[in-house]
Design a protein around this motif. Structure first.
Motif, PDB file in Angstrom:
ATOM      1  N   ALA A 105       0.904  -2.040   0.284  1.00 16.25           N
ATOM      2  CA  ALA A 105       0.212  -0.139   0.176  1.00 16.25           C
ATOM      3  C   ALA A 105       0.894   1.479  -0.007  1.00 16.25           C
ATOM      4  O   ALA A 105       0.615   2.230  -0.840  1.00 16.25           O
ATOM      5  CB  ALA A 105      -1.057  -0.357   1.624  1.00 16.25           C
TER       6      ALA A 105
ATOM      7  N   LEU B 194      -4.509   1.124   5.842  1.00 14.04           N
ATOM      8  CA  LEU B 194      -5.316   0.190   4.832  1.00 14.04           C
ATOM      9  C   LEU B 194      -6.227   1.155   4.616  1.00 14.04           C
ATOM     10  O   LEU B 194      -6.731   1.044   3.073  1.00 14.04           O
ATOM     11  CB  LEU B 194      -4.992  -0.948   4.831  1.00 14.04           C
ATOM     12  CG  LEU B 194      -3.754  -1.761   5.456  1.00 14.04           C
ATOM     13  CD1 LEU B 194      -3.888  -3.457   5.720  1.00 14.04           C
ATOM     14  CD2 LEU B 194      -2.986  -1.256   3.693  1.00 14.04           C
TER      15      LEU B 194
ATOM     16  N   GLY C 299      -5.638   3.973   2.166  1.00 16.44           N
ATOM     17  CA  GLY C 299      -5.360   3.943   1.051  1.00 16.44           C
ATOM     18  C   GLY C 299      -3.594   4.008   0.920  1.00 16.44           C
ATOM     19  O   GLY C 299      -2.959   5.127   1.277  1.00 16.44           O
TER      20      GLY C 299
END
Ligand SMILES: *Cc1c(COP(=O)(O)O)cnc(C)c1O
Length: 380
Positions: free
Chosen positions: A281, A377, A380
């Protein structure tokens, strides 16, 4: 329906650590309160022996802070006006502050975009440039072991040997790290570290230490930290400082040293979890080959400043604190830019816009680590 949001993750948790070492800490503090030798008491010599043994250095001299350690090392070398001191632009302020205080000129060097350590090709180019200009005398290089990882010391030593430069290791963030199997403390002519409370091995106030293989240098460091004293206290041989570590801090550090190895292992385990969960990521920190980091800081890179700021805000909203080391490279600081020769340092400038440090300390629970990862996450 709405549950109470959990308390934020701690960026640093000195209370939890204190609870873990409480018995030993109290025993150590009681001993100092018993003998009342608050300056250069027996714990100071005991700590110096323990720190030297820990990193395999021959001599350790404790001092009042990491900054004072850098200053004493440079004073011992007689560095001052007309001398060029090469150092990375992407570091903490002390690295440039000390040469300037002594009248020397900092020559800023860019850093490697992947490891964030001093760019050794640029270092060699900068030394050649200063030599060709013929105004300043190339004198010393301060290699900083940034964020817990070692700089490329074999390459720095080669450049220094060719150009007869004094090598000073600013190991303030990285005591306990290893390079090619050996602990930092022995890879430069002198090594300076810090025990500021947030460093991997932190005291409960300011403190620092110097390491060297040279008995002459160690003797100079001891003299300089006590006003340049000679063989008796009332003989002043040189201009020195009041630069000693106090006994209470030494006692605290002895208690902390007993769990330091375990704490380094925990930091490294957390870094491995971050790598595994976040590697697809965001840009995770590249490792210096054949080294072990002390993981003072775990810094990720985002594609640009806007996404870095968005990540920081998103994490804050989920109770995950972060920090930016460093929002401004040193050659752009108001106090230092007049000392800079104007050379472009694009990597340092770019990193300052894209970097973000996640919490990493030995008292993060597995749930905390998962929560940090989930939050990264989710943004993002
Ligand atoms: C913390 C730090 C210092 C200074 O240490 P103090 O003990 O706060 O004086 C110097 N250099 C670097 C790279 C640091 O991170």
């Amino acid at each position: 329906m709405n549950s109470v949001p959990p308390a934020p993750v701690a960026f640093l948790d000195l209370k939890a650590q204190q609870a873990r070492i409480s018995t030993e800490l109290r025993r150590r503090l009681e001993a100092v309160l018993g003998h009342c030798q608050f300056v250069l008491g027996p714990e100071v010599a005991e700590l110096e022996a323990a720190l030297a043994a820990f990193c395999g250095a021959t001599h350790c001299v404790t001092v009042s802070s990491g900054t004072d350690a850098l200053q004493i090392a440079m004073m011992a070398e007689g560095i001052g006006r007309g001398d060029a001191v090469f150092l990375p632009a992407f570091t903490y302020t002390s690295t440039a502050e000390v040469p300037l205080l002594l009248g020397a000129t900092p020559v800023f060097v860019d850093v490697d975009p992947r490891t964030f350590q001093i760019d050794v090709a640029h270092l060699a180019a900068r030394v050649a440039e200063v030599r060709a200009a013929g105004v300043l005398r190339p004198r010393a290089v301060i290699g900083v072991d940034l964020f817990g990882q070692p700089a490329d010391w074999p390459a720095i030593a080669e450049i220094a040997a060719r150009d007869e430069l004094f090598t000073l290791d600013d190991c303030a963030q990285s005591f306990g790290a290893r390079l090619h199997g050996s602990c930092l403390g022995t890879v430069a002519d002198a090594t300076a570290t810090s025990f500021f409370p947030s460093k991997p091995l932190g005291a409960y106030g300011d403190g620092g230490a110097l390491f060297t293989e040279s008995a002459d240098r160690a003797a100079l460091f001891r003299s300089l930290r006590t006003h340049g004293e000679g063989t008796t206290r009332y003989e002043v041989l040189r201009i020195g400082m009041n630069g000693r570590m106090d006994t209470l801090q030494a006692a605290i550090l002895l208690a902390k040293l007993s769990v330091f190895e375990d704490e380094l292992a925990t930091r490294s385990r957390i870094a491995a979890i971050y790598d595994r969960r976040l590697g697809n990521a965001v840009t995770i920190p590249a490792r210096v080959p054949d080294s072990e980091s002390a993981w003072a800081i775990y810094a990720i890179l985002l594609p640009d400043e806007a996404s870095r700021d968005r990540m920081q805000a998103g994490l804050r909203a989920s109770g995950v604190p972060t920090a930016i080391y460093y929002p401004r490279p040193l050659h752009q600081q108001p106090a230092y830019r007049d000392a800079h020769d104007g050379t472009a340092l694009p990597v340092s400038e770019d990193l300052s816009r894209r970097i973000l440090a996640l919490p990493i300390h030995p008292d993060l629970t597995d749930e905390d680590v998962e929560r940090v990862c989930d939050a990264v996450l989710a943004v993002g």
